[in-house]
Design an enzyme around this catalytic site. Sequence first.
Site, PDB file in Angstrom:
ATOM      1  N   SER A  56      81.761  12.254  23.200  1.00  0.00           N
ATOM      2  CA  SER A  56      81.235  13.623  23.227  1.00  0.00           C
ATOM      3  C   SER A  56      82.347  14.646  23.362  1.00  0.00           C
ATOM      4  O   SER A  56      83.217  14.531  24.227  1.00  0.00           O
ATOM      5  CB  SER A  56      80.271  13.797  24.409  1.00  0.00           C
ATOM      6  OG  SER A  56      79.006  13.299  24.105  1.00  0.00           O
TER       7      SER A  56
ATOM      8  N   ASP B 122      75.570  23.453  22.877  1.00  0.00           N
ATOM      9  CA  ASP B 122      76.258  22.313  23.480  1.00  0.00           C
ATOM     10  C   ASP B 122      77.763  22.370  23.225  1.00  0.00           C
ATOM     11  O   ASP B 122      78.394  21.359  22.929  1.00  0.00           O
ATOM     12  CB  ASP B 122      75.685  20.987  22.977  1.00  0.00           C
ATOM     13  CG  ASP B 122      76.129  19.803  23.837  1.00  0.00           C
ATOM     14  OD1 ASP B 122      76.491  20.028  25.010  1.00  0.00           O
ATOM     15  OD2 ASP B 122      76.136  18.673  23.327  1.00  0.00           O
TER      16      ASP B 122
ATOM     17  N   HIS C 251      77.615  19.566  27.639  1.00  0.00           N
ATOM     18  CA  HIS C 251      77.063  18.540  28.530  1.00  0.00           C
ATOM     19  C   HIS C 251      78.161  17.673  29.151  1.00  0.00           C
ATOM     20  O   HIS C 251      77.906  16.945  30.114  1.00  0.00           O
ATOM     21  CB  HIS C 251      76.019  17.681  27.806  1.00  0.00           C
ATOM     22  CG  HIS C 251      76.564  16.674  26.837  1.00  0.00           C
ATOM     23  ND1 HIS C 251      76.656  16.905  25.483  1.00  0.00           N
ATOM     24  CD2 HIS C 251      77.041  15.420  27.025  1.00  0.00           C
ATOM     25  CE1 HIS C 251      77.146  15.837  24.887  1.00  0.00           C
ATOM     26  NE2 HIS C 251      77.400  14.921  25.798  1.00  0.00           N
TER      27      HIS C 251
END
Length: 516
Positions: free
Chosen positions: A256, A183, A153
């Site tokens: 992230s 992911d 993402h």
Amino acid sequence: MKLTKNASSNVVSLSAAKTTSKRRSRLLNGTMALAIAGAMVAPLTLVPATSQAEPVRVDVPAMPNFVGLVEAVQPTVVSVRVRSEVKEHDRLSGIPPMFRDMPDDHPLQKFFREFGGKGGEQKKKAPPRKRFDQSQGSGFFISDDGYVVTNEHVVEGGTEFTIVTSEGDELEATLVGADKRSDLALLKVESEEKFEYVAFADDAPLVGSWVVAVGNPFGLGGTVTAGIVSARGRDIGAGIYDDFLQIDASVNRGNSGGPAFNVKGEVVGVNSAIVSPSGGNVGIAFAIPAQTAKKIISDLKEDGAVTRGWLGVQIQPVTKDIAESLGLDNENGTLVAEVQGDTPAKAAGFQAGDIILKVDGEEVNGPRELAKVIAGYSPNTEVEIEYWRDGEINTATVKLGTIPEEKQQASAKQSEDANTALVDSLGLELATAEEAGVDEEGVVVTKVDPDGPAADKGLAPGAIITEVANVKVQSPADVAEQVEKAREQGRKAVLLRVTRGENTLFVAIPLEKGDE
């Protein structure tokens, strides 16, 4: 409270600096410092109670010092800048929504044309310009030749990728591959320089063990936080392959794709998501386990994509009610709700109602575990599956296929004026498919008593009951007959096979006691 994937849109310019030879020795020096610090900390000691009346006491060691660890691993962690093209807005984008339906000859149309409405005549004459957006996350080197791991993402929709090292060097990177289901993504920096890198841990961390998160929260770059592993095997609703580590090290937007390290400097997880009502850290973060990431990254590096084995069944857990309705002694295994057409499972003879117990001799309890095991095989691999059917254990050899793209789900139709029949013990009003105007086989649920047992199990109008106690039904009378038989057999619950659009599942509904 909401679940947020913590990629940041903040952009930070870091000062450029050349990599020095000192960085080469930092990993070794840091490891030695960590070893020395570890030797100074007393091991955890359990002190036995002198009698059963006394509680167990634990001598907790002093807080560890992570300085050596951080010095060793920080050069391997990077910021990931992603540049993506923004699609042009439609011609009405410059007009406030409340004015978009006004007639073309309205005076305000002229105002918007002359003073910035993007749908105006002046704007239409100008050639469209490409617009770009820039976001930023984290990543880390896993090889000295420039492979960088991050989240899918973070790079999604990106056209240009820049790696910013801990010393401020900006390096162009290309996207090797990305996998939405896990992911995870892999980038590659082309450079003659040899990069310091880290390895994935071989063993999963224990709950309560220390973790250190390094990343780029809110675009600040090079930020270190520490905490513990709060839980393992978390399912956060991101997908059927969910198996996250939960950590309480401070993780925010922009972390992230960054690593979570154990005290040995090994990557135990890839930080991916947070739970937060505000988007900031509240002490609940989720990381993709190293054991999952290693295989996915290996596939991306080799093929640029991840191929997973596929069985072709809809599955669900074996609950206590379902076990009781089938006459099972336990809740082990995974229930097959439906076998999809032209699939490996169909070719192997599987049927709805089968309970899958083992794959190649390994027990699989629950849909998530079965899905992970099957996905771990390559397509065209033959596996032996042990399953329960009608009180007997069977085995079948299945040649796995390739997982297809997800299909859009549809809703079942329902007629408002359908003639209904009441099955009191279930809290349902039912109609035949013809009465309900549905071109499907089975019995349509037209109304659910909100205080009845069916409502407690999530049944809703529009659902279609195709089987009751493994017997096909075509009318409300058929349903009532099988419910009565289950009651006579002393069952505490009756098993319904229900379809909702393209999904099929089994629902065990508790039975009320009959009149005595």
